[in-house]
Motif scaffolding. Sequence first.
Motif, PDB file in Angstrom:
ATOM      1  N   THR A 133       0.714  -1.438   0.105  1.00 22.25           N
ATOM      2  CA  THR A 133      -0.002  -0.105   0.323  1.00 22.25           C
ATOM      3  C   THR A 133       0.673   1.748   0.259  1.00 22.25           C
ATOM      4  O   THR A 133       1.868   1.484   0.478  1.00 22.25           O
ATOM      5  N   ASP A 134       0.369   2.746  -0.329  1.00 23.98           N
ATOM      6  CA  ASP A 134       1.071   3.707   0.197  1.00 23.98           C
ATOM      7  C   ASP A 134       1.251   4.450   1.195  1.00 23.98           C
ATOM      8  O   ASP A 134       1.166   5.681   1.841  1.00 23.98           O
ATOM      9  N   ASN A 135       0.591   3.149   2.291  1.00 25.34           N
ATOM     10  CA  ASN A 135      -0.299   3.665   3.552  1.00 25.34           C
ATOM     11  C   ASN A 135       1.092   3.616   4.353  1.00 25.34           C
ATOM     12  O   ASN A 135       0.709   4.229   5.861  1.00 25.34           O
ATOM     13  N   VAL A 136       1.884   3.365   4.480  1.00 28.96           N
ATOM     14  CA  VAL A 136       3.326   3.113   5.745  1.00 28.96           C
ATOM     15  C   VAL A 136       3.751   3.983   6.155  1.00 28.96           C
ATOM     16  O   VAL A 136       4.677   4.775   4.547  1.00 28.96           O
ATOM     17  N   PRO A 137       3.764   4.983   7.008  1.00 33.56           N
ATOM     18  CA  PRO A 137       4.863   5.626   6.359  1.00 33.56           C
ATOM     19  C   PRO A 137       6.366   5.644   7.331  1.00 33.56           C
ATOM     20  O   PRO A 137       7.238   5.059   7.323  1.00 33.56           O
ATOM     21  N   ASP A 138       7.378   6.939   6.381  1.00 33.81           N
ATOM     22  CA  ASP A 138       8.439   6.936   6.376  1.00 33.81           C
ATOM     23  C   ASP A 138       9.367   7.645   7.693  1.00 33.81           C
ATOM     24  O   ASP A 138       9.109   8.958   7.549  1.00 33.81           O
ATOM     25  N   LEU A 139       9.580   6.288   8.639  1.00 29.94           N
ATOM     26  CA  LEU A 139       9.906   7.361   9.702  1.00 29.94           C
ATOM     27  C   LEU A 139      11.762   7.197  10.160  1.00 29.94           C
ATOM     28  O   LEU A 139      12.100   6.964  10.652  1.00 29.94           O
ATOM     29  N   SER A 140      12.404   6.627   8.250  1.00 30.13           N
ATOM     30  CA  SER A 140      13.597   6.165   8.845  1.00 30.13           C
ATOM     31  C   SER A 140      14.396   7.255   9.647  1.00 30.13           C
ATOM     32  O   SER A 140      15.699   6.891  10.292  1.00 30.13           O
ATOM     33  N   ASP A 141      13.783   8.433   9.465  1.00 26.95           N
ATOM     34  CA  ASP A 141      15.287   9.392   9.563  1.00 26.95           C
ATOM     35  C   ASP A 141      14.714   9.954  10.779  1.00 26.95           C
ATOM     36  O   ASP A 141      15.148  11.546  11.554  1.00 26.95           O
ATOM     37  N   HIS A 142      13.770   9.696  11.817  1.00 31.12           N
ATOM     38  CA  HIS A 142      13.901   9.896  13.089  1.00 31.12           C
ATOM     39  C   HIS A 142      14.902   9.490  14.019  1.00 31.12           C
ATOM     40  O   HIS A 142      15.871   8.847  13.825  1.00 31.12           O
ATOM     41  N   PRO A 143      15.546  10.301  15.089  1.00 25.18           N
ATOM     42  CA  PRO A 143      16.676  10.668  15.666  1.00 25.18           C
ATOM     43  C   PRO A 143      16.922   9.498  16.444  1.00 25.18           C
ATOM     44  O   PRO A 143      17.783   8.638  16.436  1.00 25.18           O
ATOM     45  N   PHE A 144      15.487   8.360  16.974  1.00 27.91           N
ATOM     46  CA  PHE A 144      15.713   7.226  17.423  1.00 27.91           C
ATOM     47  C   PHE A 144      17.000   6.707  16.561  1.00 27.91           C
ATOM     48  O   PHE A 144      17.586   5.523  16.918  1.00 27.91           O
ATOM     49  N   PHE A 145      15.593   5.959  14.868  1.00 26.75           N
ATOM     50  CA  PHE A 145      16.526   5.219  14.320  1.00 26.75           C
ATOM     51  C   PHE A 145      17.636   5.690  13.464  1.00 26.75           C
ATOM     52  O   PHE A 145      19.088   4.754  13.331  1.00 26.75           O
ATOM     53  N   VAL A 146      17.686   7.182  13.369  1.00 24.25           N
ATOM     54  CA  VAL A 146      19.108   7.824  13.156  1.00 24.25           C
ATOM     55  C   VAL A 146      20.687   7.182  13.805  1.00 24.25           C
ATOM     56  O   VAL A 146      21.506   6.732  14.104  1.00 24.25           O
ATOM     57  N   LYS A 147      20.640   7.514  15.581  1.00 25.89           N
ATOM     58  CA  LYS A 147      21.084   7.003  16.793  1.00 25.89           C
ATOM     59  C   LYS A 147      21.025   5.532  16.511  1.00 25.89           C
ATOM     60  O   LYS A 147      22.729   4.665  16.307  1.00 25.89           O
ATOM     61  N   LYS A 148      20.602   4.853  16.428  1.00 23.68           N
ATOM     62  CA  LYS A 148      20.756   3.846  16.329  1.00 23.68           C
ATOM     63  C   LYS A 148      21.582   2.884  15.089  1.00 23.68           C
ATOM     64  O   LYS A 148      22.013   2.091  14.998  1.00 23.68           O
ATOM     65  N   ARG A 149      21.725   3.214  14.202  1.00 23.44           N
ATOM     66  CA  ARG A 149      22.161   3.250  12.213  1.00 23.44           C
ATOM     67  C   ARG A 149      23.106   3.945  12.809  1.00 23.44           C
ATOM     68  O   ARG A 149      23.774   3.279  12.641  1.00 23.44           O
ATOM     69  N   GLU A 150      23.565   4.915  13.820  1.00 23.31           N
ATOM     70  CA  GLU A 150      25.069   5.677  13.937  1.00 23.31           C
ATOM     71  C   GLU A 150      25.762   4.729  14.675  1.00 23.31           C
ATOM     72  O   GLU A 150      27.093   4.252  15.034  1.00 23.31           O
ATOM     73  N   ALA A 151      25.235   3.608  15.929  1.00 24.21           N
ATOM     74  CA  ALA A 151      25.833   2.499  17.111  1.00 24.21           C
ATOM     75  C   ALA A 151      26.098   1.060  15.739  1.00 24.21           C
ATOM     76  O   ALA A 151      27.173   0.778  16.104  1.00 24.21           O
TER      77      ALA A 151
END
Lengths: 55, 154
Positions: free
Chosen positions: A19-37
């Motif tokens: 669907t087109d209904n899945v939100p994109d929160l990949s730039d949320h600070p929580f995810f960004v921080k986790k990715r950096e770790a």
Amino acid sequence: MSQNKLNKVKHAIIRAKVTDNVPDLSDHPFFVKKREALIAFLKEHPIPNNLSQKK
Amino acid sequence: MIKEWYAYEANTELTRFIFTSDMNGVKISKLINYKLVPSVGRNIYSLEFGDYDETTRSLQVLSILNNGDRDKILNTVALTVLDFFEAHPDCMVIATGSTPARTRLYQMGISKNLHVIKTNLDVYGFTKSEWQPFQSNTNYEAFYVIKTNPNFKK
């Protein structure tokens, strides 16, 4: 995704309802921080090439 | 065979998934991202998971998997991994929890669904300073998954 690739995917066993209904929160600070770790972890513990390539 | 899971939706690229945990009338939206991490190599994706607040359209970072349906949630996440690899067979997915407890939870989910995951995927874990093929009853700090006989290149 290219149309050709999408056509191939459609023939695979996909359980998801696409669907087109899945939100994109990949730039949320929580995810960004986790990715950096994760990046820091992988730089310290890189995956050996022999565990990632064709057997 | 995975017995219970939640129906889920995905974006066209099969890199974002969402489903609703529903136990005893309590509904919580769960969001799963597969995000490309180019700084560590080509075709490497990070698996990211969190609760989504439909009202505020934001992430609930302090989520705890205590809605009573932990296994069903983990089963659902495992199925999204399979779906992801249908669309991205030449990629690698890496996962680690935001806390040691969450990493342990992922480990339990992998162990529980290993028989399904290993039908066409290989799982590795990091423990005691090395990456190794995933084994149940071993504590890992991180995991990665690739398709068996992949064309993956870092």
